[in-house]
Design an enzyme around this catalytic site. Structure first.
Site, mmCIF file in Angstrom:
data_model
loop_
_atom_site.group_PDB
_atom_site.id
_atom_site.type_symbol
_atom_site.label_atom_id
_atom_site.label_comp_id
_atom_site.label_asym_id
_atom_site.label_seq_id
_atom_site.Cartn_x
_atom_site.Cartn_y
_atom_site.Cartn_z
ATOM 1 N N HIS A 63 -0.645 15.833 -26.640
ATOM 2 C CA HIS A 63 -0.691 14.437 -26.201
ATOM 3 C C HIS A 63 -1.966 13.720 -26.629
ATOM 4 O O HIS A 63 -1.969 12.496 -26.768
ATOM 5 C CB HIS A 63 -0.547 14.353 -24.678
ATOM 6 N N ARG A 99 0.814 -1.233 0.000
ATOM 7 C CA ARG A 99 0.000 0.000 0.000
ATOM 8 C C ARG A 99 0.835 1.266 0.000
ATOM 9 O O ARG A 99 0.367 2.340 0.364
ATOM 10 C CB ARG A 99 -0.986 0.023 1.169
ATOM 11 N N GLU A 155 -4.540 17.071 -11.381
ATOM 12 C CA GLU A 155 -5.123 17.454 -12.658
ATOM 13 C C GLU A 155 -6.621 17.738 -12.568
ATOM 14 O O GLU A 155 -7.426 17.230 -13.360
ATOM 15 C CB GLU A 155 -4.835 16.383 -13.727
ATOM 16 N N ASN A 179 -0.443 18.373 -21.182
ATOM 17 C CA ASN A 179 -0.752 17.367 -22.207
ATOM 18 C C ASN A 179 -0.919 17.980 -23.586
ATOM 19 O O ASN A 179 -1.546 17.361 -24.462
ATOM 20 C CB ASN A 179 -2.030 16.615 -21.819
ATOM 21 N N LYS A 193 2.943 11.260 -11.621
ATOM 22 C CA LYS A 193 2.052 10.426 -12.436
ATOM 23 C C LYS A 193 2.772 9.107 -12.689
ATOM 24 O O LYS A 193 3.886 9.103 -13.220
ATOM 25 C CB LYS A 193 1.733 11.093 -13.775
ATOM 26 N N HIS A 239 -1.165 10.420 -28.209
ATOM 27 C CA HIS A 239 -1.538 9.115 -27.651
ATOM 28 C C HIS A 239 -2.273 8.280 -28.700
ATOM 29 O O HIS A 239 -2.142 7.050 -28.740
ATOM 30 C CB HIS A 239 -2.400 9.294 -26.399
ATOM 31 N N ARG A 255 -3.234 21.379 -14.609
ATOM 32 C CA ARG A 255 -2.202 20.410 -14.990
ATOM 33 C C ARG A 255 -2.435 19.820 -16.387
ATOM 34 O O ARG A 255 -1.486 19.386 -17.048
ATOM 35 C CB ARG A 255 -2.103 19.292 -13.941
ATOM 36 N N LYS A 300 7.275 22.719 -14.705
ATOM 37 C CA LYS A 300 6.455 21.569 -14.303
ATOM 38 C C LYS A 300 6.167 21.608 -12.802
ATOM 39 O O LYS A 300 5.051 21.322 -12.375
ATOM 40 C CB LYS A 300 7.123 20.246 -14.700
ATOM 41 N N HIS A 302 7.328 8.119 -27.705
ATOM 42 C CA HIS A 302 6.328 9.020 -27.118
ATOM 43 C C HIS A 302 6.580 10.471 -27.559
ATOM 44 O O HIS A 302 5.661 11.170 -28.004
ATOM 45 C CB HIS A 302 6.393 8.894 -25.595
ATOM 46 N N GLU A 334 9.184 17.266 -25.417
ATOM 47 C CA GLU A 334 8.538 17.675 -24.160
ATOM 48 C C GLU A 334 9.093 19.020 -23.681
ATOM 49 O O GLU A 334 8.408 19.760 -22.977
ATOM 50 C CB GLU A 334 8.715 16.596 -23.072
#
Ligand code: NAD
Ligand code: GLY
Length: 372
Positions: free
Chosen positions: A260, A133, A249, A257, A155, A264, A253, A239, A277, A197
């Protein structure tokens, strides 16, 4: 109290960018030779076990040095080397980390070290979030992309065949250590992918950075140390500010993206790992800039300027010809989609991003205009 605090007085010529998240705050440490410098490794969470998670490419070059650095702090250090590649960012590879942790009797204080690019960072972070956990983890990013983006902000995820990064958790590292020297062994194609990026931060947050990149792209591609240091620090500052304001987000935030949503779709449409990527994000940014212009959000000219910068970084400005319908199908699985409505990060003026939806027909036109 921070998860792990570093005493700035022991640091020599390094940059320190704080990520302010209350009791989950941490430092990003940036400099040359960090893997050989004991001072940067002080003050990490104490434990009996440390597990270095790396891959078959990065491990042979850097894992020995990292293990040496950690030897004074952790009596038991293990290294697990995963297969290299985006196509291995999945459940069965993740499970290898749990097998190693349980097989070695690692307890809930065990510290995980992610040594590699974004794939290793995302998987190690997710393993740390889940094991017993939650155990602490440290990011030791070795690609430009990971140093400027993926190692910061918590993330963590693996891919699902139906969507990129769809299974994961927000889980912050205890520290991020960016050793700029590791970039020396990075293949050119990967350096360019990282530059995608970096370029992203210009249109969404920093008009000056965009101008600076236009002037310094050739030097960056030659890996001039002062230029690399500047882009890693500036990217991390931006960032850290965005993540500090909107960790999970809820709104702001999402601007990170930019490009993206289209990107994606390229990665999922072609199969993960076919395009890098950063390459997919590069072509995606051109499409998103086109959409911004066609919606009248930003005056004509931005798309052309961005395309030129992207090209100068050695990156694609056209996506693969999957067909607009295939792009749209993948884009509906995007995490920003709400009730099937795709939401795009668009540019309202250089340095200023907004989140908007757009008619499918117009989106399809932008895709068709930038597919080869
Ligand atoms: P990657 O992790 O696959 O690394 C790229 C390649 O470079 C790999 O083959 C790797 O083994 C090799 N490599 C790494 N460091 C090296 C070095 N110093 N010398 C030689 N080779 C080296 O890819 P990436 O571009 O670092 O990361 C992409 C991943 O990051 C994607 O899965 C993406 O989804 C994720 N990502 C996550 C976030 C986030 O916020 N968590 C943000 C952006 C991207
Ligand atoms: N790379 C996107 C984010 O961290 O939010």
């Amino acid at each position: 109290m921070n998860l792990a605090s570093i005493d700035p007085s022991v640091l020599r010529d390094v940059e320190r960018v704080p990520v302010a998240l209350g009791d989950r705050s941490y430092d990003i440490v940036i400099g040359s030779g960090l893997l050989a410098d004991d001072a940067c490794w002080h003050g990490l969470p104490a434990a009996r076990h440390a597990l270095i998670v790396t891959n078959d490419t990065v491990g042979p070059i850097y894992a020995g040095g990292l293990a040496q650095r950690l030897a004074g702090a952790y009596p038991e250090i293990e290294v697990i080397s995963l297969p290299d590649g985006e196509s291995f960012k999945d459940w069965s590879t993740l499970n290898q980390i749990f097998d190693a942790l349980l097989g070695s009797g690692c307890d809930r204080k065990t510290v995980l070290f992610a040594l590699g690019g974004g794939v290793i960072g995302d998987m190690t972070g997710f393993a740390a979030a889940c094991y017993m956990r939650g155990v602490p983890f440290v990011q030791v990013p070795t690609t430009l992309l990971a140093q400027v983006d993926s190692s910061v902000g918590g993330k963590t995820a693996i891919n699902h065949p139906l969507g990129k990064n769809m299974i994961g958790a927000f889980y912050q590292p205890a520290r991020v250590l960016c050793d700029l020297d590791t970039l020396a062994t990075l293949p050119d194609r990967e350096l360019s992918a990282g530059l995608a990026e970096v370029i992203k931060y210009g249109p969404i947050a920093d008009a000056e950075l965009m101008t600076w990149l236009e002037a310094n792209m050739a030097g960056l591609r030659r890996r001039e140390p002062a230029l690399l240091r500047h882009v890693v620090r500036r990217s991390c500052e931006i960032k850290a500010r965005v993540v500090g304001a909107d960790e999970r987000e809820g709104g702001l935030r999402a601007i990170l993206n930019f490009g993206h949503t289209f990107g994606h779709a390229i990665e999922a449409g072609l199969g993960f790992g076919v395009w890098l990527h950063g390459e997919a994000v590069a072509a995606g940014m051109v499409m998103a800039a086109e959409l911004s212009e066609r919606l009248g959000l930003t005056p004509p000219g931005l798309r052309q300027r961005l395309s030129s910068l992207i090209e100068s970084a050695g990156l694609p400005v056209c996506g693969p010809a999957l067909g607009a319908a295939e792009y749209l199908r993948h884009m509906r699985v995007d995490k920003k989609a709400e009730d099937g409505d795709i939401r795009f990060v668009l540019i309202e003026g250089l340095g200023q991003a907004v989140l908007r939806s757009a008619p499918d027909g117009l989106v399809a036109e932008c895709i068709d205009a930038h597919c080869a």
